[in-house]
Design a protein around this motif. Structure first.
Motif, PDB file in Angstrom:
ATOM      1  N   GLU A   1     -19.015 -40.390   5.106  1.00 19.29           N
ATOM      2  CA  GLU A   1     -19.624 -41.791   4.825  1.00 19.29           C
ATOM      3  C   GLU A   1     -21.144 -42.082   5.177  1.00 19.29           C
ATOM      4  OE1 GLU A   1     -17.997 -44.179   3.275  1.00 19.29           O
ATOM      5  OE2 GLU A   1     -16.502 -45.140   4.908  1.00 19.29           O
TER       6      GLU A   1
ATOM      7  N   PRO B   1      -9.351 -42.010   5.495  1.00 22.07           N
ATOM      8  CA  PRO B   1      -9.347 -42.844   4.651  1.00 22.07           C
ATOM      9  C   PRO B   1      -9.237 -42.478   3.136  1.00 22.07           C
ATOM     10  CG  PRO B   1     -11.394 -43.148   5.937  1.00 22.07           C
ATOM     11  CD  PRO B   1     -10.525 -41.978   6.569  1.00 22.07           C
ATOM     12  N   ASP B   2      -8.239 -43.141   2.249  1.00 19.24           N
ATOM     13  CA  ASP B   2      -7.673 -42.800   1.054  1.00 19.24           C
ATOM     14  C   ASP B   2      -8.917 -42.598   0.159  1.00 19.24           C
ATOM     15  OD1 ASP B   2      -5.190 -42.654   1.940  1.00 19.24           O
ATOM     16  OD2 ASP B   2      -4.689 -44.759   1.048  1.00 19.24           O
ATOM     17  N   ARG B   3     -10.064 -43.277   0.247  1.00 19.43           N
ATOM     18  CA  ARG B   3     -11.240 -43.286  -0.791  1.00 19.43           C
ATOM     19  C   ARG B   3     -12.061 -42.044  -0.538  1.00 19.43           C
ATOM     20  NH1 ARG B   3     -12.341 -46.323   3.370  1.00 19.43           N
ATOM     21  NH2 ARG B   3     -14.556 -46.279   4.186  1.00 19.43           N
ATOM     22  N   LEU B   4     -11.749 -41.239   0.621  1.00 18.90           N
ATOM     23  CA  LEU B   4     -12.704 -40.140   1.094  1.00 18.90           C
ATOM     24  C   LEU B   4     -11.930 -38.734   0.586  1.00 18.90           C
ATOM     25  CD1 LEU B   4     -14.429 -41.387   4.090  1.00 18.90           C
ATOM     26  CD2 LEU B   4     -15.179 -42.022   1.949  1.00 18.90           C
ATOM     27  N   ARG B   5     -12.874 -37.617   0.678  1.00 13.80           N
ATOM     28  CA  ARG B   5     -12.241 -36.448   0.701  1.00 13.80           C
ATOM     29  C   ARG B   5     -13.395 -35.545   1.258  1.00 13.80           C
ATOM     30  NH1 ARG B   5      -8.405 -34.193  -2.119  1.00 13.80           N
ATOM     31  NH2 ARG B   5      -9.705 -32.195  -2.499  1.00 13.80           N
TER      32      ARG B   5
END
Length: 443
Positions: free
Chosen positions: A355, A167-171
């Motif tokens: 998450e 997911p783009d929102r995560l690192r």
């Protein structure tokens, strides 16, 4: 239909013996090239390999076979098996080849073939190629023999494709991850992809020398990974096999998490987001009964197939499923790949870990496995499973398991019957397995 060369996952064997010789590799190249020469366009084969010493033997032999029947060849060097599926399709090639014996040690090697759609070949295609191996090849005219080109950025293309599933929102900032690449095909791409996403990487099995693939490292030998996770204070450990199409995970306490637990996490997460297709997931007869129960508790179905990821994938494609796999760690995520992909599966697990913001031990154990035992027994009778005493023993064992499961599987390559039993009572499981094995020996 009996097949002479192809097994459950391509052609595999000990190097310089049987079907795993340079001569046979050249014949496979000729036959596969002839089979996939369809239409008037310039035909192309993509060839990748893992890190076995014998890759230097098999690769040029395949190149010679393809070029001799007029097919161009793109060499991409050491890459994971799933990368060949991806590259074959993205490069608009006519077929792909992976030179690997997966989780076997270095004396073995294998040839896995992919069609232009990026999927492993059907039984019909393999049968057609076997037939052509036995025939005299139709060689191209001198001016129409194939050309060979090496593509240097194949690993980068695969890393980009794998990272795009995260997911783009995560690192992964703040996560310490031990990554064991089995001294195999993913020794560069897996640590690089995880590092680019922000993880603190502790690498294992990233120094291949041609002889050490899967040797004391990787998904089939997790002891070093377990030890290193605990010693380094890592949050999680991931282990791939020699061609990186399977995944095993270790939690922060050094406990191994198998493919059943990982599939349960992925399937339940997708289901809660309305993204699980097919009404459930596909696994083999060897997956634990505990997996079936935890899925059922969330309204998710489980369909079982024969052992082998090709059977899992076949059912996924016919039934519209997007998650399937095996207890051994082959996990197929059809939204992202055409075959099992250990790195992509690991990225989905890591996304869940980020998450949830919980320890891996709390997140990854989705169910308590039902006691399960597998035993292989050799036999001398021509058809032991047709013996009335064996049939009676199987019936009695099934009845004794009281709602458990009994799976009997003859080996396709040796005189061995594999007996698996599982039930809530471990003593009944042991007794059932021993009862059936004793009957097979006596037959």
């Amino acid at each position: 239909m009996s097949r002479r060369y192809f097994g459950t996952d391509g052609i595999r064997g000990r190097v310089n013996q049987g079907a795993m010789t340079a001569e046979m590799a050249m014949k496979v190249g000729m036959a596969a090239g002839a089979h996939f020469r369809r239409g008037d366009h310039k035909h192309v084969a993509v060839i990748g390999k893992d890190t076995r010493l014998s890759g230097y033997l098999m690769e040029p032999a395949l190149v010679a076979g393809f070029a001799s029947v007029g097919m161009d060849v793109i060499l991409v060097g050491p890459v994971p098996t799933p990368a060949i599926g991806m590259l074959t399709r993205s490069m608009r090639a006519d077929l792909g080849v992976m030179i690997s014996a997966s989780h076997n040690l270095f004396p073995d090697n294998g040839i896995k073939l992919f069609g232009p759609d990026g999927f492993k070949l059907s039984d019909a295609d393999e049968a057609a190629i076997e037939g052509l191996i036995e025939e005299a090849p139709v060689l191209a005219d001198a001016e129409h023999t194939g050309r060979v080109r090496r593509v240097e950025d194949a690993r980068g293309r695969y890393i980009h494709a794998a990272k795009s599933t995260f997911p783009d929102r995560l690192r992964l900032d703040g996560l310490r991850i031990v990554v064991d690449c089995a001294n195999g095909a993913a020794y560069q791409v897996a640590p690089q992809a995880l590092w680019e996403l922000g993880a603190d990487i502790v690498p294992l099995g990233v120094s291949p020398n041609g002889l050490n693939i899967n040797d004391g490292v990787g998904s089939t030998s997790p002891a070093l990974l377990q030890e290193t996770v605990v010693a380094s204070g890592a949050d999680i450990g991931i282990a791939l096999d020699g061609d990186a199409d399977r995944l095993i995970v270790v939690d922060e306490h050094g406990q191994v998490v198998d493919g059943d637990q990982l599939m349960a996490l992925i399937a339940t997460s997708l289901n809660r987001r309305g993204l699980l297709r097919g009404g459930g997931l596909v696994a083999t007869v060897m997956s634990n009964l505990g997996l079936e129960r935890v899925l059922a508790s969330e309204g998710i179905g489980l369909e079982r197939t024969k052992v082998g990821d090709r059977h899992v994938l076949e059912r996924m494609r016919t039934g519209g499923f997007n998650v399937g796999g095996e207890q051994s760690g082959h996990i197929i995520l059809a939204d992202h790949a055409t075959t099992g992909d250990g790195l992509i599966a690991a990225l989905q697990i890591l996304a869940e870990l980020v998450e949830a913001d919980r320890p891996a031990s709390a997140l990854l154990k989705r169910f308590d496995p039902v006691p399960q035992r597998l035993k292989s027994v050799r036999f001398t009778a021509a058809q032991p499973l047709e013996d009335q005493r064996v049939k009676a023993a199987i019936a009695d064992a099934e009845a004794s398991l009281a709602g458990g499961r009994l799976v009997i599987r003859p080996s396709g390559t040796e005189p061995v019957i594999r007996v698996m039993a599982e039930a809530d009572d471990a003593a009944r499981v042991d007794a059932a397995v021993e009862q059936v094995c004793a009957a097979v020996v006596a037959a």
